[in-house]
Design an enzyme around this catalytic site. Structure first.
Site, mmCIF file in Angstrom:
data_model
loop_
_atom_site.group_PDB
_atom_site.id
_atom_site.type_symbol
_atom_site.label_atom_id
_atom_site.label_comp_id
_atom_site.label_asym_id
_atom_site.label_seq_id
_atom_site.Cartn_x
_atom_site.Cartn_y
_atom_site.Cartn_z
ATOM 1 C CG ASP A 188 -2.367 0.717 1.440
ATOM 2 O OD1 ASP A 188 -1.713 1.773 0.395
ATOM 3 O OD2 ASP A 188 -2.999 0.714 1.583
ATOM 4 C CG HIS A 193 -0.743 5.647 4.662
ATOM 5 N ND1 HIS A 193 -1.141 5.985 5.505
ATOM 6 C CD2 HIS A 193 -1.478 5.265 3.481
ATOM 7 C CE1 HIS A 193 -2.419 5.976 5.223
ATOM 8 N NE2 HIS A 193 -2.912 5.865 4.378
ATOM 9 C CB ILE A 208 -2.516 9.341 9.252
ATOM 10 C CG1 ILE A 208 -2.306 8.884 7.740
ATOM 11 C CG2 ILE A 208 -2.177 10.499 9.611
ATOM 12 C CD1 ILE A 208 -4.464 9.104 7.608
ATOM 13 N N GLY A 211 -4.624 2.758 7.612
ATOM 14 C CA GLY A 211 -5.899 2.029 8.267
ATOM 15 C C GLY A 211 -5.679 0.304 8.646
#
Length: 291
Positions: A188, A193, A208, A211
């Protein structure tokens, strides 16, 4: 370029064929914080072997189409797309060394109206070489500010209801500053990120955590607290995200037993006192057919 509903609605994902190697299993487990204590005999089989255990939540990261939303034809602003819900249902334990094929499709697009955003739901069924389902993944993405395109609005399924009592288990799991940089090696590569400028354009002070990394950490907590690290007891694991986690957060997973069926849970970033998973549900493998 504006969000192109018609392109997304008719999007055809290519089949994704993958054989999970032992190194893939070890990388995934390390990327969600397993093996922090290399002397922990319960966690060592997930990161070393010789009898390999595969974290059940790895199903969310295998045979998927990757960061599909970055394709310019969809017209999706990658700084305004956020993970909404995630659900993995295991039909059997994840088999390393076998060829698997992921069949993904856009299962629904929900128009929440002007100012309400849009929700894209994706389903991925992963099958073995004999075409038997091994697991099913359902996930949703929320597109901020993309509602009002004339699509259908419907009510999404209600979240799992957290009991009004003290939790039966509380598990605290720390993350590291480089957690997102490690997790992205699972495939990913959303720059949100890792890239400071992309994160800033999305309104965050720093990149961040994925998820799905938070998802995997919460799954580790359930595996530890209610499964005694027995991966064969893991059946269904669903969450509704409420806020992003950041690398360096300590995640507190509060767990409530749900009889013989499984458990309910939520997850909070301890230092910031922010709930990052508002509600979640875990079902034992034997109880799936009853729910």
């Amino acid at each position: 370029m504006a969000f192109n509903h018609d392109v997304v609605a008719n999007w055809k994902f290519p089949l994704v064929v993958q054989t999970i190697k032992s190194s893939d299993c070890f990388l995934y487990a390390l990327s969600v914080g397993m093996g922090r204590d290399p002397l922990d005999r319960d966690e060592l089989p997930f990161v070393y072997g010789p009898e390999i255990k595969v974290l059940p939540t790895m199903a969310a990261a295998v045979c998927t189409p990757g960061f599909w939303a970055e394709d310019a034809r969809m017209g999706i602003d990658i700084t305004r797309i956020f993970h909404g819900e995630q659900n993995v249902t295991l039909h059997k334990a994840i088999p390393p060394g076998e060829e698997l094929t992921g069949h993904s499709r856009i299962s629904d697009i929900i128009d929440k109206g002007p100012g309400g955003g849009a929700i894209i739901e994706v389903e991925c069924v992963v099958r073995d070489s004999e075409d038997h389902p091994v697991w099913t993944v359902n996930r949703s993405a929320f597109l901020k500010g993309e509602g009002g395109f004339g699509g259908q609005n419907r009510t999404v399924s209600p979240p799992a209801e957290i009991p009004n009592r003290y939790p039966d288990h509380v598990v605290d799991l720390p993350t590291t500053g480089q957690q997102a940089l490690l997790y992205r090696l699972n495939g990913d590569f959303n720059p949100l990120h890792a890239d400071l400028d992309v994160a800033a354009r999305a309104g965050f002070r720093r990149p961040i955590l994925h998820g799905l990394c938070t998802y995997g950490i919460a799954g580790h907590a359930l595996l530890k607290a209610v499964c005694d690290y027995d991966v064969n007891r893991f059946g269904r694991f669903s969450v509704r995200f409420s806020a992003p986690s950041f690398p360096g957060d300590t995640l507190r997973i509060e767990i409530w037993k749900n009889g013989l069926a499984g458990a309910f849970f939520r997850c909070r970033a301890l230092e910031r006192d922010v709930t990052v998973i508002a509600s979640g549900r875990f079902d034992f493998a034997k109880s799936i057919s009853m729910n």
